[in-house]
Design a protein around this motif. Structure first.
Motif, PDB file in Angstrom:
ATOM      1  N   TYR A 156     -36.402 -25.652  14.827  1.00  0.00           N
ATOM      2  CA  TYR A 156     -36.902 -24.869  16.176  1.00  0.00           C
ATOM      3  C   TYR A 156     -37.079 -25.977  17.157  1.00  0.00           C
ATOM      4  O   TYR A 156     -36.940 -25.506  18.473  1.00  0.00           O
ATOM      5  CB  TYR A 156     -37.980 -23.955  16.064  1.00  0.00           C
ATOM      6  CG  TYR A 156     -39.335 -24.725  15.476  1.00  0.00           C
ATOM      7  CD1 TYR A 156     -40.222 -25.292  16.401  1.00  0.00           C
ATOM      8  CD2 TYR A 156     -39.730 -24.970  14.177  1.00  0.00           C
ATOM      9  CE1 TYR A 156     -41.375 -26.190  16.106  1.00  0.00           C
ATOM     10  CE2 TYR A 156     -40.655 -25.734  13.967  1.00  0.00           C
ATOM     11  CZ  TYR A 156     -41.604 -26.185  14.941  1.00  0.00           C
ATOM     12  OH  TYR A 156     -42.687 -26.718  14.498  1.00  0.00           O
ATOM     13  N   ALA A 204     -35.889 -25.939  22.100  1.00  0.00           N
ATOM     14  CA  ALA A 204     -36.395 -24.651  22.377  1.00  0.00           C
ATOM     15  C   ALA A 204     -36.827 -24.240  23.400  1.00  0.00           C
ATOM     16  O   ALA A 204     -37.406 -25.101  24.326  1.00  0.00           O
ATOM     17  CB  ALA A 204     -37.392 -24.627  21.132  1.00  0.00           C
ATOM     18  N   TYR A 236     -41.468 -20.196  22.659  1.00  0.00           N
ATOM     19  CA  TYR A 236     -40.728 -20.234  20.790  1.00  0.00           C
ATOM     20  C   TYR A 236     -41.426 -21.753  20.284  1.00  0.00           C
ATOM     21  O   TYR A 236     -41.881 -21.567  19.148  1.00  0.00           O
ATOM     22  CB  TYR A 236     -39.381 -20.154  20.795  1.00  0.00           C
ATOM     23  CG  TYR A 236     -38.753 -20.378  19.540  1.00  0.00           C
ATOM     24  CD1 TYR A 236     -39.261 -19.551  18.555  1.00  0.00           C
ATOM     25  CD2 TYR A 236     -37.650 -21.021  19.189  1.00  0.00           C
ATOM     26  CE1 TYR A 236     -38.890 -19.518  17.047  1.00  0.00           C
ATOM     27  CE2 TYR A 236     -37.237 -21.243  17.915  1.00  0.00           C
ATOM     28  CZ  TYR A 236     -37.513 -20.299  16.843  1.00  0.00           C
ATOM     29  OH  TYR A 236     -36.986 -20.460  15.660  1.00  0.00           O
TER      30      TYR A 236
END
Length: 745
Positions: free
Chosen positions: A585, A589, A593
């Motif tokens: 992630y 990103a 998030y």
């Protein structure tokens, strides 16, 4: 080693991963000095390999057809030969699930090791539409005339107020990639009323009626709502969801109730049914997929043919049992790893916490305000970008490890001493013992509630041996989530893990982060509804509406102990965000998030294990490392570009094999090695010219690369034709956090 009771226990079940084919399919082919073209053509003609190749790369599959018909020029044919060899290595020696190349199943500890796979013809496979296709399909449908009036619309889940404005994230597509941008509109009573009214989903006409109640003309109201939809302030119910039932099936079911789509729902359902028929066997003709693709093209829906099908493979085992002695080994090495691994220095989350304390002290702030890149702190601190593309690399990476300034620690001193002793003896092996690290503290208080370890099981000198380097993850469910849809045993294990995590955190809400950074990543982000609550952020939650935790409901504060506390206002409870998949992630990103995912690891070491650390910078060759009959690190060779230039120059000469042999001798490099790019590996026989050319063509433009010894020639996992390379994912949980204490034993 400290023999005090250790708080972590290994779950009784584990995930077993394996390639589709036994290793001998590759080692036999590459066992000679070179590979006959007829042998490679036979591989290309094999129906199972052909189908797997098509699903992985329709472009390469098309090139293969040209080659078979002698319609490929010599240069492309030579390149294709190496490509086929690389895919054969993939389907026989890499366990990471990818289409039909590798799959997974579930196993359990027992009184003995018995790992036997049924023939691959019995394996289960699940084919569905690629998320890139269905996400694009949904977007295409919502833009058709007469459709929007039949859909429900919701406020954009990234909306938040800043002063007299509303900010939100909008996405567009460029070059097939999703690009995000931060947008703003002037806030108003009209907008607030619309968003409050539509928060559980409302049709366009009902939303427009809200404006009509405020004495706005019907036509103007509908035009205004259409503008909100066009600018993504309102998003449709057809937005992709990542948890629960398969999105393709739920989308088709909804499309069947919408008027004006003609035969589209029926054609989609027929295509899905045909894919399910293909799942009844392995070795289908690629033309069967092409027929489905051709039918869908008649609907005049734009899509990329290479991103139409997504297949997952699930092994069927006659026996999947592992001796409990390995469980004891795992708990022993866990204790060692807890000693070897130091807490990170200043992490992005630590920097953020410091900035939060300086700016807000102990005030409770709206999360969206704090993460705003202009008026808040942003995330990571200093990040001024509100948009970023996400690119997923599906094939082997081209980069090398970045240089790091790693500290020289007590562990470094011990490893360095052992390496020098081994080099003095001309050995490529060192052994660690518990006594080597007896003076180091055994820290386990700062580890997550559950973790996972990925290991190989190989047979060396007649003994089954675990090869294990790390134990990591914010949750043990991360490596399992994607595959639970196809194996009830894996899903049961994952649900056991998440249930225990909830029990370990009474009074707190463990909420799944729902975010789709890029359409294609939906293929790997899909998982069941593990948790009762979800945090939707540019993604659609699929739990009950009352269990949605929206961005505007979240606040952030600092506790007296300096810990960041995320809270839900409506639930008056602390929220622990969780991401039940293995998505990387942190790569490009969005701030919200990235922050929510990083918050999972607050105050904890998310990974422990063996690392050479600063010692790696001192040596180009590092030995195998063992501990209590386990292997913690394979022997490895860091090769620099300049040291292989003479090999590249001999690429097409008869002397290539001889030159490579001489080069190997100087490095003590074995015949069988793996080119390693993190978890991507390519198996090489350095006594085979085709393998050598495949290797050189892959690395010739790199500044450096890593080779490691290959140990998987013999393993306890067998089938009808030989042994399989394998990986086993073990899960751990902190039993001391459970009250009353329970175990899975």
């Amino acid at each position: 080693m400290n023999k005090n009771p250790f708080p972590y226990t290994v779950f009784d079940r584990f995930c077993l991963r394996s390639p589709l084919l036994e290793l001998h399919n590759y080692t036999n082919l590459t066992g000679g000095i070179s590979i006959a073209e007829t042998a490679l053509r036979a591989i290309g003609n094999d129906p199972v390999f052909r189908e797997a190749l098509f699903l992985a790369s329709p472009v390469v599959s098309a090139e293969l057809e040209k080659w078979e018909g002698d319609r490929l020029d010599p240069k492309k044919a030579a390149k294709l030969r190496l490509t086929i060899l690389k895919y054969l290595a993939r389907i026989t020696s890499r366990c990471t699930p990818f289409g039909l190349f590798a799959g997974c199943s579930v196993g359990a500890f027992s009184t003995e090791t018995r790992l036997i796979l049924e023939p691959y013809s019995t394996f289960r496979r699940v084919t569905r539409f690629d998320m890139n296709f269905v996400a694009g399909l949904a977007q295409h449908i919502t833009q058709q005339p007469g459709i929007s009036g039949q859909l429900l619309y919701y406020p954009n889940s990234s909306l938040y107020p800043i002063g007299n404005a509303l900010r939100y994230v909008e996405y567009t597509y460029a070059g097939g990639q999703r690009k995000h941008s931060l947008e703003a509109v002037t806030n108003s009573e009209y907008l607030q009323e619309i968003f409050e009214f539509a928060k559980h989903g409302q049709p366009v006409m009902a939303i427009a009626a809200v404006l009509c109640d405020a004495d706005i003309d019907q036509a103007e109201a509908e035009e205004f709502v259409a503008e909100l939809i066009a600018n993504q302030l309102l998003v449709s119910e057809l937005e992709p969801h990542l948890t629960g039932i398969d999105y393709s099936e739920s989308l088709i079911e909804r499309l069947q109730t919408i008027e004006g789509l003609g035969t589209l729902p029926e054609v989609l359902q027929k295509a899905l049914d045909e894919m399910k028929q293909l799942d009844e066997t392995i070795g289908n003709d690629p033309q069967d997929y092409q027929n489905i693709s051709d039918t869908l093209k008649q609907l005049e829906i734009p899509f990329e043919p290479g991103y139409l099908f997504q297949t997952d493979l699930f092994l069927k085992a006659k026996n999947a049992l592992l001796d409990r002695s390995h469980r004891d080994q795992l708990e022993s090495v866990f204790r060692l790893f807890a000693k070897l691994t130091y807490a990170e220095g200043m992490t992005p989350l630590d920097q953020f916490t410091k900035a939060f304390q300086q700016r807000y002290e102990h005030r409770e702030m709206p999360l969206a305000t704090v993460l705003d890149v202009e008026l808040g702190i942003g995330y990571p601190v200093g990040n001024t970008h509100d948009s970023a593309p996400y690119i997923e690399d599906l094939m082997m990476g081209k980069g090398t490890e970045a240089a790091q300034n790693l500290p020289w620690t007590a562990v470094s001193r011990i490893l360095h001493s052992k390496v020098m002793q081994a080099r003095a003896k001309g050995e490529l092996h060192i052994e660690l013992t518990a006594d080597d690290f007896d003076d180091l503290p055994e820290n386990s208080h700062d580890l997550p509630d559950t973790l996972a370890a990925m290991a190989e099981l190989v047979t060396l000198d007649g003994t089954d041996t675990l090869v294990l380097q790390y134990i990591s993850g914010s949750s043990a469910v991360n490596l399992l989530g994607r595959f639970c849809h196809g194996d009830s045993g894996l899903e049961a294990l994952a649900r056991e893990i998440t249930a225990l995590e909830s029990r370990m955190n009474p009074g707190k809400i463990l909420a799944e982060i729902i975010h789709l950074p890029e359409s294609r990543t939906g293929n790997v982000l899909k998982r069941p509804n593990f948790r009762s609550h979800e945090i939707p952020y540019l993604g659609k939650a699929s739990v009950a509406v009352e269990n949605h935790i929206t961005l505007d409901d979240l606040t952030l504060s600092l506790s007296d102990t300096g810990k960041l506390v995320l809270k839900s206002k409506k639930n008056t409870a602390e929220v622990l965000p969780r991401l039940g998949n293995a998505h990387n992630y942190s790569r490009n990103a969005l701030p919200v998030y990235h922050f929510l995912a990083d918050l999972q690891n607050q105050g904890s070491r998310a990974s422990i294990g063996f690392s050479w650390g600063a010692v790696a910078a001192l040596y180009d060759v590092l030995p195998r490392v063992t501990f209590e009959n386990m292997i913690l690190s394979k022997a490895q060779w860091r090769i620099k570009k300049e040291s292989i230039q003479h090999l590249v120059q001999e690429y097409e000469t008869p002397q290539l094999i001889t030159v490579v042999r001489n080069w190997r001798t100087t490095l003590q490099l074995p015949q069988w090695v793996q080119l390693a790019d993190h978890d991507n590996t390519l198996l090489l026989n350095l006594e085979n010219i085709d393998c050598i050319q495949m290797w050189l063509s892959t690395i010739k433009n790199r500044e450096s690369f890593l080779l490691e010894e290959f140990l998987g020639h013999s393993t306890p996992l067998t089938g009808s034709g030989g042994s399989y390379v394998n990986q086993i994912i073990f899960s751990f949980y902190n039993h001391k956090k459970l009250n009353p204490i329970t175990t899975s034993r």
